[in-house]
Write an enzyme that holds these catalytic residues in place. Sequence first.
Site, PDB file in Angstrom:
ATOM      1  N   TRP A 357      51.727  38.983  27.404  1.00 18.17           N
ATOM      2  CA  TRP A 357      51.299  40.175  28.133  1.00 18.17           C
ATOM      3  C   TRP A 357      52.140  41.409  27.813  1.00 18.17           C
ATOM      4  CZ3 TRP A 357      50.842  35.266  29.912  1.00 18.17           C
ATOM      5  CH2 TRP A 357      49.622  34.887  30.474  1.00 18.17           C
ATOM      6  N   CYS A 393      44.169  36.284  30.692  1.00 19.41           N
ATOM      7  CA  CYS A 393      43.417  35.513  31.687  1.00 19.41           C
ATOM      8  C   CYS A 393      41.966  35.275  31.316  1.00 19.41           C
ATOM      9  CB  CYS A 393      43.532  36.179  33.055  1.00 19.41           C
ATOM     10  SG  CYS A 393      42.629  37.734  33.229  1.00 19.41           S
ATOM     11  N   HIS A 452      41.652  39.762  37.542  1.00 17.73           N
ATOM     12  CA  HIS A 452      42.123  38.444  37.104  1.00 17.73           C
ATOM     13  C   HIS A 452      40.915  37.527  37.029  1.00 17.73           C
ATOM     14  CE1 HIS A 452      44.441  34.975  36.282  1.00 17.73           C
ATOM     15  NE2 HIS A 452      44.254  34.409  37.462  1.00 17.73           N
ATOM     16  N   ASP A 475      42.178  27.604  38.014  1.00 15.63           N
ATOM     17  CA  ASP A 475      42.791  28.696  37.256  1.00 15.63           C
ATOM     18  C   ASP A 475      43.671  28.139  36.148  1.00 15.63           C
ATOM     19  OD1 ASP A 475      43.784  31.086  36.351  1.00 15.63           O
ATOM     20  OD2 ASP A 475      44.368  31.841  38.313  1.00 15.63           O
ATOM     21  N   TYR A 647      47.234  45.030  32.446  1.00 22.18           N
ATOM     22  CA  TYR A 647      46.182  44.762  33.431  1.00 22.18           C
ATOM     23  C   TYR A 647      46.681  43.875  34.563  1.00 22.18           C
ATOM     24  CZ  TYR A 647      45.222  39.892  32.131  1.00 22.18           C
ATOM     25  OH  TYR A 647      45.307  38.550  31.934  1.00 22.18           O
TER      26      TYR A 647
END
Length: 816
Positions: A357, A393, A452, A475, A647
């Site tokens: 990220w 994600c 997300h 997730d 993000y």
Amino acid sequence: MPRRGHREERRGRHGAGRWRRRAASRSAARARRRSRRRSRRRGDCSPERDSSPEANRSLSPEDSRSPSPVDLNAASLNFHSTEYRKPESTAGAEATESVEPAKPALPDLEISNVALCIEDNSIDHHTDKYEASQDGYIDDITKESTSAKLLLRRGQKFKVKVTVNRPYTDSDHIRAVAKFGRVPLASKGTYNEMITHIPTTNDWKIEVSSSANEVELSITSAANCAIGQWKLQFDTVTKDENGTVTKLMTESLKADCYMLFNCWCTDDPVYLEKEELRQEYVLNDSGKIYTGNSKQIFGKPWNFGQFESCVLEAALYLLNERTFLSVTSRGNPISITRKLSALVNSSDDYGVLTGRWDGNYEDGVSPTMWTGSVAILQKFMETGGKPVEYGQCWVFSGIMTSVCRALGLPTRSVTNFASAHDTDGSLTIDVHWDADDQPMPELDTDSVWNFHVWNECWMSRPDLKKGYGGWQAVDATPQETSDGVYCAGPASLAAIKEGDVGISYDAPFIFAEVNADKVHWIKRKDGSIKRILQRDVIGKNISTKAVGSSQDFSLNAYNPDREDITDMYKYQEGSSCERASVWRAAQMSTKPSVYQDESLSDDVKFVAIDLDNVLAGKDFDVTIEVENTSSDSRTVNLTATLSSVYYTGVTRTKLKQTDFLSVLVPNSKEMFKMNVKYSDYEADMVDHGSALKINYMATVKETKQIFASQDDFRLRTIIPDIKPSKKQVKLEETFKVKVSFTSPISKPLTDCVFSFEAAGNLKPTTMSAGNVKVGGTAEIECDITAKRVGDCVIISSFECKELGDMQSQCSVLVEK
């Protein structure tokens, strides 16, 4: 020397003995002939029973010993005459007696061939779209032509045609054995024996029908059997008079099949009642994943590609080699989805994809460059299971959807906007400010992601109380550990909505993602701490692709193919039911007292003006409206800070700050504006098309009122223009697709790259477009051969060093 008379006497005695033995032998022979004549008159041609220990030994599960060959010519001897002559009588008279010819003894039943009927079974089991079910398909990993595989959905009948050496009769028995795992055991449901005309003692069933030498077996697998590769074995057996199987008659013929979940089977825990849901969540191999923010929602095209050979191969590899699930758990969708959510990421178990990220992707692929799961899973398998770099994600979610749908699990990608990441179990998102009204991101361990993406899988939950089955949140993005592993779920949406977070698995974390409150901790000049509880800011516009919809990619705010499912996660914001749910969940949090918030004097209102149509490369204004609703003047001190952010909500660069001081007369409004130039943010446009955040902090001098807020937005980018040469083509016809991109910024574009793929028609392809001058256009053309009937969805993306995350799609109808 013995006397002559004695020798003759002994010879006479010995000769008489021989005569008597010969007479007895002849008598026994006559008795046997009489017995055979009586048998022929009765029509009995059954072979004599072999009483040897070998013939009567018990069958072992792995017995594949061949029988002794049967002499068919010998078996048919002496059965050609229609008359039988009796032996002559003592009077010499000759008599003739006409009798029925004896029936020949049937040879042992032998299997010469087993046909798996892959084409018919694939259609019946909705597996005909899988590449692996097509004979001669090119394996994505080995690049070699490969024989078709039998792909089945559990709990459903499939047929096998067996060719035998003679017509099958009701007294014959064919045995089929289904085995799973390294040590198949009947006690674990992994060894299942079925014999025609004999009731089974397990959950597998067999039926038989025959015509001449062809026997059709209809086998029904258990609705809860293990998912993955099964070994099938076929042979013939005999029974004794008690019905016990005593002898294996032929060598076993063996084959493989692959069992998948079955949402068409009412007894399968993943059963879906409506056909349109099965078509969308199991059989649809392309779709959209929603990104952006709560005010600007964009549908990102994604090729799930669950029917590609490398996707199914990767799914089975993860189950077989990485999950370490017991064989009894290999049929349980709860266990499998939880394990897969850990294996899709590589954080602690060397899974499929490595997350990153920080914007530095030089040694891998930028997450925004991926247009589907196929290229990622193919690379994962080609490198022997080495993690692929990099993902975020929506990529983790896309892979999870692909793998689960490949295994037959109803699965969808779901996006939560303004998604909370609670790191301490408080069910709040804590934001810190210093005494100079500046945010203190270094103290913020919690965060709010612009969006997300996770997954939902459909299944029953017999381990929870009634009503908590259905969609379960799962997730695969590595955020927090669960039981020491980076995974999350499955968590019941129904339980989350009620605030019932004390259940398996990870319900508190997912509840906070959609329904946490934001708490601002503000340090004052005198050293005291002011706490402001901000509701209604977390969990917005939770989105998934609508069932049956198919829209080309658009940057418009209106998404006709988007379904809002927020009400599946929580009651209406601010309602008594919603507050009760939050309170119920908070009782199990680490800080339940935080909800005893302070009363506030708030006669000055602050409203940030949405920025929903700002084009990247242009200047724009950040505006907030301030209204004094009191009958007295109010002195307002406001600070606006613009930052670029990932993000995930983490600050990347502080870009600009402006302070405002104004005295508002009673019952008046004023607009505070901060002008932002392209030069202020041009260096931060690559990741997610420049995600920006505005932090507002204001104080009212007269009442000590404090206002704190954060607002995020995304600059709009130009999408590639994609045009097929034809909108309708025939199967195996080749057509062209042209893609172009015109630069919207006042600087050259370097290292421009286009990517293409089309599920079932075009494998992932990358093409370089070089550099583009200011205001110039990059353009490439690609040939596609239609290989599958139906809608051919073509997804393209454009990436360069200066801009990123730009995708588009188009559709071409393929007919026979």
